[in-house]
Design a protein around this motif. Structure first.
Motif, PDB file in Angstrom:
ATOM      1  N   SER A  38      40.116  32.122  44.850  1.00  0.00           N
ATOM      2  CA  SER A  38      40.861  33.388  46.264  1.00  0.00           C
ATOM      3  C   SER A  38      41.165  34.468  46.324  1.00  0.00           C
ATOM      4  O   SER A  38      39.758  34.884  47.298  1.00  0.00           O
ATOM      5  N   ASP A  39      40.627  34.008  44.408  1.00  0.00           N
ATOM      6  CA  ASP A  39      40.660  36.257  44.392  1.00  0.00           C
ATOM      7  C   ASP A  39      39.708  36.279  45.007  1.00  0.00           C
ATOM      8  O   ASP A  39      38.674  37.775  45.568  1.00  0.00           O
ATOM      9  N   LEU A  40      38.385  36.073  43.998  1.00  0.00           N
ATOM     10  CA  LEU A  40      36.787  36.626  44.035  1.00  0.00           C
ATOM     11  C   LEU A  40      36.503  36.231  45.518  1.00  0.00           C
ATOM     12  O   LEU A  40      35.275  37.377  46.129  1.00  0.00           O
ATOM     13  N   VAL A  41      37.160  35.161  46.115  1.00  0.00           N
ATOM     14  CA  VAL A  41      36.334  35.500  47.324  1.00  0.00           C
ATOM     15  C   VAL A  41      36.782  36.199  48.376  1.00  0.00           C
ATOM     16  O   VAL A  41      35.658  37.400  49.038  1.00  0.00           O
ATOM     17  N   ASN A  42      38.264  36.853  48.049  1.00  0.00           N
ATOM     18  CA  ASN A  42      38.541  37.901  48.880  1.00  0.00           C
ATOM     19  C   ASN A  42      37.422  39.059  48.395  1.00  0.00           C
ATOM     20  O   ASN A  42      37.691  40.365  48.843  1.00  0.00           O
ATOM     21  N   ARG A  88      19.124  39.438  43.888  1.00  0.00           N
ATOM     22  CA  ARG A  88      18.772  39.369  42.013  1.00  0.00           C
ATOM     23  C   ARG A  88      19.756  38.593  40.757  1.00  0.00           C
ATOM     24  O   ARG A  88      20.060  38.719  39.987  1.00  0.00           O
ATOM     25  N   LYS A  89      21.490  38.690  41.932  1.00  0.00           N
ATOM     26  CA  LYS A  89      21.897  38.372  41.054  1.00  0.00           C
ATOM     27  C   LYS A  89      23.099  37.555  41.835  1.00  0.00           C
ATOM     28  O   LYS A  89      24.177  37.809  42.469  1.00  0.00           O
ATOM     29  N   LEU A  90      23.333  36.464  39.955  1.00  0.00           N
ATOM     30  CA  LEU A  90      24.712  35.665  40.688  1.00  0.00           C
ATOM     31  C   LEU A  90      25.557  35.651  40.343  1.00  0.00           C
ATOM     32  O   LEU A  90      25.178  35.850  38.797  1.00  0.00           O
ATOM     33  N   VAL A  91      26.333  34.843  40.928  1.00  0.00           N
ATOM     34  CA  VAL A  91      28.476  35.046  40.371  1.00  0.00           C
ATOM     35  C   VAL A  91      28.268  33.490  40.584  1.00  0.00           C
ATOM     36  O   VAL A  91      29.059  33.708  41.447  1.00  0.00           O
ATOM     37  N   ILE A  92      28.342  32.717  40.005  1.00  0.00           N
ATOM     38  CA  ILE A  92      28.299  31.441  39.581  1.00  0.00           C
ATOM     39  C   ILE A  92      30.852  31.260  39.319  1.00  0.00           C
ATOM     40  O   ILE A  92      31.201  31.320  38.908  1.00  0.00           O
ATOM     41  N   GLN A 144      39.218  39.218  36.792  1.00  0.00           N
ATOM     42  CA  GLN A 144      39.720  40.228  36.678  1.00  0.00           C
ATOM     43  C   GLN A 144      38.721  41.841  35.905  1.00  0.00           C
ATOM     44  O   GLN A 144      38.789  43.002  36.387  1.00  0.00           O
ATOM     45  N   ASP A 145      37.194  41.216  35.793  1.00  0.00           N
ATOM     46  CA  ASP A 145      36.213  41.448  35.565  1.00  0.00           C
ATOM     47  C   ASP A 145      36.044  42.221  37.428  1.00  0.00           C
ATOM     48  O   ASP A 145      35.126  43.282  36.767  1.00  0.00           O
ATOM     49  N   TYR A 146      36.445  41.861  38.009  1.00  0.00           N
ATOM     50  CA  TYR A 146      36.262  42.709  39.403  1.00  0.00           C
ATOM     51  C   TYR A 146      37.011  43.487  40.124  1.00  0.00           C
ATOM     52  O   TYR A 146      37.382  43.041  40.992  1.00  0.00           O
ATOM     53  N   GLY A 147      37.726  43.752  39.305  1.00  0.00           N
ATOM     54  CA  GLY A 147      39.056  44.435  39.817  1.00  0.00           C
ATOM     55  C   GLY A 147      40.266  43.923  40.559  1.00  0.00           C
ATOM     56  O   GLY A 147      41.077  44.509  41.041  1.00  0.00           O
ATOM     57  N   ILE A 148      40.251  42.472  40.010  1.00  0.00           N
ATOM     58  CA  ILE A 148      41.065  42.121  40.094  1.00  0.00           C
ATOM     59  C   ILE A 148      42.105  41.632  40.096  1.00  0.00           C
ATOM     60  O   ILE A 148      42.070  41.514  38.186  1.00  0.00           O
TER      61      ILE A 148
END
Length: 183
Positions: free
Chosen positions: A33-37, A105-109, A177-181
């Motif tokens: 959910s955090d990643l989607v947000n 060109r970049k995918l976050v899986i 957390q690496d996405y600033g979450i």
């Protein structure tokens, strides 16, 4: 470089699978959910991948059984939705063409199962030339028993192995957390 979030097989089918268990589900759900947000807030594309079993009519992954739909905590709209019948999200789905046409060109899986469809999609994406980030704590899997030793491998064991074999070879291993979450 345009980046897209790929949410793999996070679908109701798993609630009806014989190996489903909930011990890691709540933390996965929160991380996903955090990643989607994060992706929504940054106006970045989100791709939903759904697994469909097109052979076994009794499978919870068989389309007409009604379980092949995103889990309730996920958004209702995506930039792209694909159905797959194999372990990777590229074979016969049109995903590669869509990503290419949109300059991604970049995918976050992320998604379910860590060592299966998430890992396989990561390997194929890397082979296709994409930069890949594998968000380990936004993937979910289940304990498995070795057919050779009868040893039960925990979720932590399986995720550690996936991180070991993918990192710096097929992907960069990340966490939400690496996405600033923050937690």
């Amino acid at each position: 470089m345009t980046t897209a979030l790929i949410i793999i097989d996070t679908q109701d089918s798993f609630f009806h699978a014989p190996y489903w268990e909930t011990s890691h589900f709540e933390s996965f759900k929160q991380n996903m959910s955090d990643l989607v947000n994060y992706f929504q807030a940054n106006n970045l594309p989100i791709v939903k991948v759904l697994h469909v079993d097109d052979v076994d009519k009794n499978s919870p992954f068989y389309l007409s059984n009604g379980f092949v739909k995103p889990m309730d905590f996920l958004p209702s709209k995506y930039d792209r939705v694909v159905h797959k019948t194999v372990h990777n999200a590229f074979t016969d789905t049109g995903l590669l063409r869509w990503l290419t046409r949109n300059g991604i060109r970049k995918l976050v899986i992320s998604g379910i199962r860590t060592e299966q469809c998430c890992e396989t999609t990561t390997r194929v994406a890397s082979d296709l030339g994409f930069a890949v980030e594998f968000v380990l704590d936004a993937t979910l899997t289940f304990a498995m028993t070795s057919p050779f030793t009868s040893k039960v491998h925990s979720v932590e064991d399986i995720q550690a192995h996936t991180a070991l074999v993918l990192n710096k070879r097929f992907a960069t291993i990340t966490s939400v957390q690496d996405y600033g979450i923050s937690e």
